[in-house]
Design an enzyme around this catalytic site. Structure first.
Site, PDB file in Angstrom:
ATOM      1  N   ARG A  36       0.795  -1.315  -0.056  1.00  0.00           N
ATOM      2  CA  ARG A  36       0.010  -0.015   0.014  1.00  0.00           C
ATOM      3  C   ARG A  36       0.684   1.205   0.023  1.00  0.00           C
ATOM      4  O   ARG A  36       0.400   2.229   0.528  1.00  0.00           O
ATOM      5  CB  ARG A  36      -0.939   0.067   1.308  1.00  0.00           C
ATOM      6  CG  ARG A  36      -1.875  -0.896   1.221  1.00  0.00           C
ATOM      7  CD  ARG A  36      -3.239  -0.587   0.406  1.00  0.00           C
ATOM      8  NE  ARG A  36      -4.178  -1.380   0.378  1.00  0.00           N
ATOM      9  CZ  ARG A  36      -5.195  -1.767   1.212  1.00  0.00           C
ATOM     10  NH1 ARG A  36      -5.277  -0.459   2.104  1.00  0.00           N
ATOM     11  NH2 ARG A  36      -6.168  -2.429   1.224  1.00  0.00           N
ATOM     12  N   ARG A  40      -3.127   6.769   0.664  1.00  0.00           N
ATOM     13  CA  ARG A  40      -3.731   7.868   1.267  1.00  0.00           C
ATOM     14  C   ARG A  40      -2.565   8.746   2.141  1.00  0.00           C
ATOM     15  O   ARG A  40      -2.694   9.641   2.586  1.00  0.00           O
ATOM     16  CB  ARG A  40      -4.983   7.778   2.136  1.00  0.00           C
ATOM     17  CG  ARG A  40      -6.029   7.528   1.273  1.00  0.00           C
ATOM     18  CD  ARG A  40      -7.192   7.090   1.862  1.00  0.00           C
ATOM     19  NE  ARG A  40      -6.890   5.900   2.543  1.00  0.00           N
ATOM     20  CZ  ARG A  40      -7.947   5.177   3.252  1.00  0.00           C
ATOM     21  NH1 ARG A  40      -8.960   5.581   3.484  1.00  0.00           N
ATOM     22  NH2 ARG A  40      -7.586   3.932   3.505  1.00  0.00           N
ATOM     23  N   ARG A  49      -7.358  11.682  -6.151  1.00  0.00           N
ATOM     24  CA  ARG A  49      -8.424  11.283  -5.400  1.00  0.00           C
ATOM     25  C   ARG A  49      -9.279  12.257  -5.345  1.00  0.00           C
ATOM     26  O   ARG A  49     -10.796  12.111  -5.125  1.00  0.00           O
ATOM     27  CB  ARG A  49      -8.244  10.368  -4.153  1.00  0.00           C
ATOM     28  CG  ARG A  49      -7.630   8.997  -4.241  1.00  0.00           C
ATOM     29  CD  ARG A  49      -8.890   8.052  -4.524  1.00  0.00           C
ATOM     30  NE  ARG A  49      -9.613   7.646  -3.582  1.00  0.00           N
ATOM     31  CZ  ARG A  49     -10.892   8.040  -3.440  1.00  0.00           C
ATOM     32  NH1 ARG A  49     -11.499   8.721  -4.360  1.00  0.00           N
ATOM     33  NH2 ARG A  49     -11.525   7.427  -2.474  1.00  0.00           N
ATOM     34  N   ASP A  85      -6.523  -2.627  -7.149  1.00  0.00           N
ATOM     35  CA  ASP A  85      -7.457  -3.292  -6.031  1.00  0.00           C
ATOM     36  C   ASP A  85      -7.526  -4.743  -6.114  1.00  0.00           C
ATOM     37  O   ASP A  85      -7.554  -5.177  -7.322  1.00  0.00           O
ATOM     38  CB  ASP A  85      -8.496  -2.679  -5.605  1.00  0.00           C
ATOM     39  CG  ASP A  85      -8.895  -2.879  -4.023  1.00  0.00           C
ATOM     40  OD1 ASP A  85      -8.468  -2.209  -3.216  1.00  0.00           O
ATOM     41  OD2 ASP A  85      -9.552  -3.849  -3.679  1.00  0.00           O
ATOM     42  N   TYR A 160     -14.754 -11.740   0.563  1.00  0.00           N
ATOM     43  CA  TYR A 160     -15.507 -10.434   0.377  1.00  0.00           C
ATOM     44  C   TYR A 160     -16.813 -10.829  -0.381  1.00  0.00           C
ATOM     45  O   TYR A 160     -17.630 -10.254  -0.242  1.00  0.00           O
ATOM     46  CB  TYR A 160     -14.563  -9.471  -0.592  1.00  0.00           C
ATOM     47  CG  TYR A 160     -13.738  -8.722   0.099  1.00  0.00           C
ATOM     48  CD1 TYR A 160     -14.051  -7.719   1.277  1.00  0.00           C
ATOM     49  CD2 TYR A 160     -12.259  -8.862   0.083  1.00  0.00           C
ATOM     50  CE1 TYR A 160     -13.352  -7.201   1.868  1.00  0.00           C
ATOM     51  CE2 TYR A 160     -11.179  -8.393   0.753  1.00  0.00           C
ATOM     52  CZ  TYR A 160     -11.880  -7.405   1.978  1.00  0.00           C
ATOM     53  OH  TYR A 160     -10.889  -6.573   2.451  1.00  0.00           O
TER      54      TYR A 160
HETATM   55  O1  CP3 Z   1       0.154  -1.556  -2.422  1.00  0.00           O
HETATM   56  C1  CP3 Z   1      -0.291  -0.542  -3.144  1.00  0.00           C
HETATM   57  O2  CP3 Z   1       0.321   0.649  -3.135  1.00  0.00           O
HETATM   58  C2  CP3 Z   1      -1.078  -0.768  -4.597  1.00  0.00           C
HETATM   59  C3  CP3 Z   1      -2.625  -0.584  -4.445  1.00  0.00           C
HETATM   60  C4  CP3 Z   1      -3.251  -1.474  -3.534  1.00  0.00           C
HETATM   61  C5  CP3 Z   1      -4.750  -1.086  -3.132  1.00  0.00           C
HETATM   62  N1  CP3 Z   1      -5.209  -2.383  -2.628  1.00  0.00           N
HETATM   63  C6  CP3 Z   1      -5.350   0.416  -3.467  1.00  0.00           C
HETATM   64  C7  CP3 Z   1      -6.153   0.695  -2.347  1.00  0.00           C
HETATM   65  C8  CP3 Z   1      -3.367  -2.981  -3.285  1.00  0.00           C
HETATM   66  C9  CP3 Z   1      -2.124  -3.899  -3.311  1.00  0.00           C
HETATM   67  C10 CP3 Z   1      -4.522  -3.304  -2.654  1.00  0.00           C
HETATM   68  C11 CP3 Z   1      -4.745  -4.636  -2.263  1.00  0.00           C
HETATM   69  C12 CP3 Z   1      -6.008  -4.773  -1.072  1.00  0.00           C
HETATM   70  N2  CP3 Z   1      -7.181  -4.377  -1.258  1.00  0.00           N
HETATM   71  C13 CP3 Z   1      -5.980  -5.817  -0.285  1.00  0.00           C
HETATM   72  C14 CP3 Z   1      -4.858  -6.837   0.260  1.00  0.00           C
HETATM   73  C15 CP3 Z   1      -3.734  -6.204   0.819  1.00  0.00           C
HETATM   74  C16 CP3 Z   1      -4.052  -5.802   2.474  1.00  0.00           C
HETATM   75  O3  CP3 Z   1      -4.185  -4.516   2.894  1.00  0.00           O
HETATM   76  O4  CP3 Z   1      -4.280  -6.752   3.110  1.00  0.00           O
HETATM   77  C17 CP3 Z   1      -7.178  -5.759   0.280  1.00  0.00           C
HETATM   78  C18 CP3 Z   1      -7.491  -6.728   1.382  1.00  0.00           C
HETATM   79  C19 CP3 Z   1      -7.805  -4.959  -0.310  1.00  0.00           C
HETATM   80  C20 CP3 Z   1      -9.484  -4.436   0.138  1.00  0.00           C
HETATM   81  C21 CP3 Z   1      -9.456  -2.991   0.333  1.00  0.00           C
HETATM   82  N3  CP3 Z   1      -9.321  -1.981  -0.447  1.00  0.00           N
HETATM   83  C22 CP3 Z   1      -9.363  -2.350   1.601  1.00  0.00           C
HETATM   84  C23 CP3 Z   1      -9.451  -3.341   2.969  1.00  0.00           C
HETATM   85  C24 CP3 Z   1      -9.365  -1.171   1.594  1.00  0.00           C
HETATM   86  C25 CP3 Z   1      -9.300   0.139   2.598  1.00  0.00           C
HETATM   87  C26 CP3 Z   1     -10.689   0.965   2.785  1.00  0.00           C
HETATM   88  C27 CP3 Z   1     -10.280   2.199   3.507  1.00  0.00           C
HETATM   89  O5  CP3 Z   1     -10.682   3.100   2.901  1.00  0.00           O
HETATM   90  O6  CP3 Z   1      -9.804   1.912   4.554  1.00  0.00           O
HETATM   91  C28 CP3 Z   1      -9.451  -0.905   0.265  1.00  0.00           C
HETATM   92  C29 CP3 Z   1      -9.222   0.380  -0.495  1.00  0.00           C
HETATM   93  C30 CP3 Z   1      -7.823   0.859  -1.106  1.00  0.00           C
HETATM   94  N4  CP3 Z   1      -7.417   0.204  -2.169  1.00  0.00           N
HETATM   95  C31 CP3 Z   1      -7.399   2.033  -0.933  1.00  0.00           C
HETATM   96  C32 CP3 Z   1      -6.167   2.065  -1.696  1.00  0.00           C
HETATM   97  C33 CP3 Z   1      -5.040   3.208  -2.069  1.00  0.00           C
HETATM   98  C34 CP3 Z   1      -7.707   3.085  -0.059  1.00  0.00           C
HETATM   99  C35 CP3 Z   1      -8.862   3.810  -0.451  1.00  0.00           C
HETATM  100  C36 CP3 Z   1      -9.039   5.086  -1.423  1.00  0.00           C
HETATM  101  O7  CP3 Z   1      -8.195   5.780  -1.954  1.00  0.00           O
HETATM  102  O8  CP3 Z   1     -10.139   5.386  -1.526  1.00  0.00           O
END
Ligand code: CP3
Length: 358
Positions: A36, A40, A49, A85, A160
């Site tokens: 990640r 943010r 964003r 994602d 999910y």
């Molecule tokens: O690592 C990176 O920089 C690449 C981008 C990436 C994202 N999601 C972008 C994202 C990666 C590798 C993921 C993987 C992902 N997504 C996982 C596996 C990794 C982990 O954290 O265990 C999982 C479980 C998800 C599902 C998911 N997507 C979650 C739990 C969330 C967070 C929700 C929140 O807002 O707290 C997301 C959203 C997400 N995916 C964001 C990003 C940058 C943040 C939200 C946004 O910008 O709106």
């Protein structure tokens, strides 16, 4: 900003520190990237964003490639990870998926029965998600470090789909697994095919390593993992083997599963902060590289505390076959200056017995 040189050059990347470390070869400095890393914690990501949702960004190759490059430019990390994602392929096959800020992926119509499985059609990246390969191509054309492609692991995506959204315990998913193992197996096989198709497209477009995020497998007992998940993950890693790039497997809180994970066939395993690196080294097959495992919360502590925590991780790191990372994703409130500092500390570290020294 650090290491702008990391973007815009194009040397032969097959000897990049990340790839050498994943292959267990000696390296001049320990490679580092952060799960990640794009997201943010970066003001430049938050600015993007404001104009577009996460799903919109993933569908616009120029924007997605730009966000992929942001942490490489800023921190000088040794790898980019595709900005996407784990649920984007599900949206690409027509499921109603919404990524809600502060919540996570929400699936409008959960998949909970053999009948629901009929709604799932095969993922064909070229037709369903042309933006995926285009983003990888664009990002790779500007990178001088390898790009890591990624996909969600079958259990994590199934959780999910069955739950309909995030869950602390994955209770509904596990209940389906136990009550209707055949439907469960069919769902996991489908999701492994989705991951394989997605990762194949990413590697063909230029990704030089892949990571499978099976983040929530830690909620399973070893027995349940081995019976209901491992055979499918093993088949996924077998299929990925044909791509000829290092394959990393990560699951949060999966310390009790290391032997099972080892047998799934990954080239590297991501450890979270709960398992000391030297213990991971002993328990995983000797040819498997390690990745991890600074507690992301350490990056919210004052600088000297963070420095001490980084030193503790490095002191436990193996001499070869090691990539520095966090034990899970960057917390959104992390000061990005501290992440850049972690990169400097890791790159400056020299272990006494670390083969190649500059
Ligand atoms: O690592 C990176 O920089 C690449 C981008 C990436 C994202 N999601 C972008 C994202 C990666 C590798 C993921 C993987 C992902 N997504 C996982 C596996 C990794 C982990 O954290 O265990 C999982 C479980 C998800 C599902 C998911 N997507 C979650 C739990 C969330 C967070 C929700 C929140 O807002 O707290 C997301 C959203 C997400 N995916 C964001 C990003 C940058 C943040 C939200 C946004 O910008 O709106």
């Amino acid at each position: 900003m650090l290491a702008t040189a990391a973007v815009g050059e194009n040397p032969g990347l097959s000897n990049a520190p990340l790839l050498r470390a994943l292959r267990g070869e000696p390296v001049e400095h320990i490679p580092v990237w952060f799960m990640r890393q794009a997201g943010r914690s970066l003001p430049e990501y938050r600015a993007v964003r404001e104009r577009a949702t996460l799903m919109e960004i993933t569908h616009l190759p120029e924007l997605a490639a730009e966000v992929t490059l942001q942490p490489v430019r800023r921190h000088g990390v040794d790898a980019a990870i595709l900005f996407s994602d784990i649920v984007t392929p599900l949206e690409a096959v027509g499921l109603d998926v919404d990524i809600r800020p502060g919540v996570g992926p929400v699936i409008a119509e959960p998949v909970r029965s053999a009948r629901d499985l009929r709604r799932l059609r095969p993922f064909e990246p070229a037709a369903d998600a042309p933006w995926l390969a285009e983003t990888v191509r664009l990002a790779c054309s500007e990178l001088s470090v390898p790009l890591i492609g990624f996909a969600g692991g079958p259990f994590t995506l199934a959780s999910y789909l069955v739950e309909g959204g995030p869950s602390k315990t994955q209770a509904r998913a596990k209940a389906l697994m136990l009550a209707d193992p055949l439907t469960w197996r069919a769902l996991l096989e489908y999701l492994a095919d989705v991951a394989l198709a997605s990762l194949t497209a990413q590697v063909q477009a230029g990704a030089q390593a892949v990571q499978v995020f099976d983040s929530w497998i830690g909620s399973l007992s070893e027995r349940h993992y081995e019976t209901h998940v491992l055979p499918v993950v093993r088949r996924l890693f077998d299929g990925l083997g044909a791509l000829g790039v290092p394959r990393i497997y990560f699951g949060l809180g999966s310390g009790h599963l290391l032997e099972a994970i080892s047998s799934a066939g990954p080239d590297a395993v991501g450890l979270d902060w709960r398992v000391p690196l030297q213990e991971g080294r002993l328990r995983l097959h000797p040819e498997i590289a390690l990745q991890g495992n600074l507690d992301p919360v350490a990056c919210l502590a004052p600088r000297p505390v963070l420095e001490a925590e980084v030193a503790e991780v490095l002191a436990r790191a193996p001499a070869r076959g090691y990539v520095f990372n966090l034990g899970h994703g960057v917390a959104p409130e992390t000061d990005p200056g501290l992440l850049s500092h972690v990169v400097e500390l890791v790159h400056a570290h020299r272990a006494p017995d670390r083969g190649l020294q500059p």
